[in-house]
Design an enzyme around this catalytic site. Structure first.
Site, PDB file in Angstrom:
ATOM      1  N   ASP A  41       0.829  -1.188  -0.010  1.00 21.69           N
ATOM      2  CA  ASP A  41      -0.212   0.092   0.058  1.00 21.69           C
ATOM      3  C   ASP A  41       0.894   1.275   0.010  1.00 21.69           C
ATOM      4  OD1 ASP A  41       0.885  -0.121   2.658  1.00 21.69           O
ATOM      5  OD2 ASP A  41      -1.000   0.341   3.489  1.00 21.69           O
ATOM      6  N   ARG A  99       9.847  27.689   3.005  1.00 19.87           N
ATOM      7  CA  ARG A  99       9.344  28.663   2.649  1.00 19.87           C
ATOM      8  C   ARG A  99       7.747  29.494   3.402  1.00 19.87           C
ATOM      9  NH1 ARG A  99       9.380  27.409  -3.654  1.00 19.87           N
ATOM     10  NH2 ARG A  99       9.377  25.263  -2.826  1.00 19.87           N
ATOM     11  N   GLN A 100       7.342  28.123   4.051  1.00 23.94           N
ATOM     12  CA  GLN A 100       6.281  28.527   5.085  1.00 23.94           C
ATOM     13  C   GLN A 100       6.594  28.804   6.384  1.00 23.94           C
ATOM     14  OE1 GLN A 100       3.193  25.456   4.556  1.00 23.94           O
ATOM     15  NE2 GLN A 100       4.048  24.768   2.797  1.00 23.94           N
ATOM     16  N   ASP A 172      14.733  39.368  -6.073  1.00 23.39           N
ATOM     17  CA  ASP A 172      13.589  40.045  -5.280  1.00 23.39           C
ATOM     18  C   ASP A 172      13.873  40.864  -3.931  1.00 23.39           C
ATOM     19  OD1 ASP A 172      13.767  38.144  -3.080  1.00 23.39           O
ATOM     20  OD2 ASP A 172      12.530  36.675  -4.275  1.00 23.39           O
ATOM     21  N   LYS A 195       9.914  42.645  -7.831  1.00 25.80           N
ATOM     22  CA  LYS A 195       8.715  41.691  -8.632  1.00 25.80           C
ATOM     23  C   LYS A 195       7.575  41.877  -7.725  1.00 25.80           C
ATOM     24  CE  LYS A 195       9.855  37.258  -6.695  1.00 25.80           C
ATOM     25  NZ  LYS A 195      10.280  35.999  -6.738  1.00 25.80           N
ATOM     26  N   ASP A 225      12.696  27.101  -7.952  1.00 24.07           N
ATOM     27  CA  ASP A 225      11.821  26.147  -8.067  1.00 24.07           C
ATOM     28  C   ASP A 225      11.239  26.017  -9.398  1.00 24.07           C
ATOM     29  OD1 ASP A 225       9.527  24.739  -7.750  1.00 24.07           O
ATOM     30  OD2 ASP A 225       8.637  25.941  -6.332  1.00 24.07           O
TER      31      ASP A 225
END
Length: 313
Positions: A41, A99-100, A172, A195, A225
């Site tokens: 599984d 990034r969080q 950025d 940006k 990314d």
């Protein structure tokens, strides 16, 4: 009393085998054996094929997608703890979900903090990583964090290129501090690409703050990314009269059509590390290895040496 050094054992998760083998070779010790049993599984269970009792165990695994990489690391930590390892260090070259790192809108998770909680609850005593998306993530841990700096690897390579009119750029506003820190190694000027995003991975507009005319530009970022930001920044920089443009990104996430985007971009080359294995080869992507740096850091941790000595370029 003289310092006591416990036996060191290095193990790798399946997602970071290639880098782990290089780290072990540089350290001078073979990787330990781990068996990953899989059920029909999709469930899996790692088990150590040798004793870790009383050992300083270093578990090498980047936590990029899929989330199985993180779950495998957590299970390896738990297995080492239950097998009476003396000291467990998670070596996470790429710290996923970084990034969080804050609530930037209502009703969202802080994934970077959740991962920190999971790793600590699983049983690590220390974490070793490189170029976190935000350095403040170190504060999510109540254990020692060895935050290695990728500039130690990138700066010698950039110097070897002999660029006459080097200028450092940030893709950025959020990366401006990283770019300024990098620029100090070259006494170079910094320009910033401002940006505006419509949504994640989609840019609405971009402008350049600073003069790039006749300059050899090196864009600095921690993660690549989709490569959309870098490609758009490179095109705008060349349009503004730059002589050349390269990009340095520590972690080559390179999702979606990233490889195609890089190859069709104005970038002379994209310089990355091996914290995440490339999915395919590209003539524009150059990979620099982090193995030697991680091996030295592991040795210094085991021998109670200084980690800050590894930050000298």
């Amino acid at each position: 009393m003289p310092l006591q050094f416990n036996p060191v054992k290095l193990f790798a998760g399946t997602g970071t085998k290639a880098l782990a083998h290089k780290i072990a070779e540089s350290y001078g010790k073979p990787l330990g054996n781990v068996t990953l049993s899989r059920f029909s599984d999709g469930e899996f269970q790692p088990s150590y094929d040798e004793t870790v009792r009383g050992c300083d165990v270093f578990l090498i695994q980047s936590t990029y997608q899929p989330s199985d990489n993180l779950m495998e690391l957590l299970l390896m930590i738990d297995a080492a703890k239950r097998a009476s390892a003396h000291y467990i260090t998670a070596v996470v070259p790429y710290y996923g979900l970084a990034r969080q790192d804050r609530k930037d809108k209502p009703r969202v998770a802080i994934g970077a903090k959740l991962v920190a909680n999971l790793l600590k609850s699983a049983g690590i005593h220390r974490i070793m990583t490189m170029d976190l998306h935000a350095a403040q993530i170190q504060g999510f841990f109540d254990i020692p964090v060895d935050h290695l700096d990728g500039s130690v690897i990138f700066v010698p390579y950039i110097k070897s290129l002999g660029l006459e009119n080097l200028t450092i750029a940030s893709p950025d506003m959020g990366g401006s501090y990283r770019a300024r820190t990098f620029a100090k190694f070259f006494n170079a000027e910094v320009v910033i690409c401002d940006k505006r995003r419509k949504r994640a991975n989609e840019i609405e507009s971009m402008s350049i703050i600073g003069d790039v005319t006749g300059m050899d530009i090196v864009l600095i970022d921690d993660i690549c990314d989709t490569a959309g930001t870098l490609a758009k920044a490179a095109a705008l920089i060349m349009e503004k009269g730059a002589k050349s443009v390269r990009a340095v990104c520590t972690h080559p996430v390179l999702s979606g059509k990233a490889y195609e985007t890089v190859e069709n971009s104005q970038l002379t080359e994209l310089i990355v590390t091996d914290t995440i294995p490339l999915k395919q080869e590209s003539p524009k992507i150059r990979v620099l290895s982090t193995a030697g740096l991680f091996a030295k850091a592991i040795a210094n941790v085991n021998e109670h040496g200084s980690i800050s000595d590894l930050f000298r370029v």
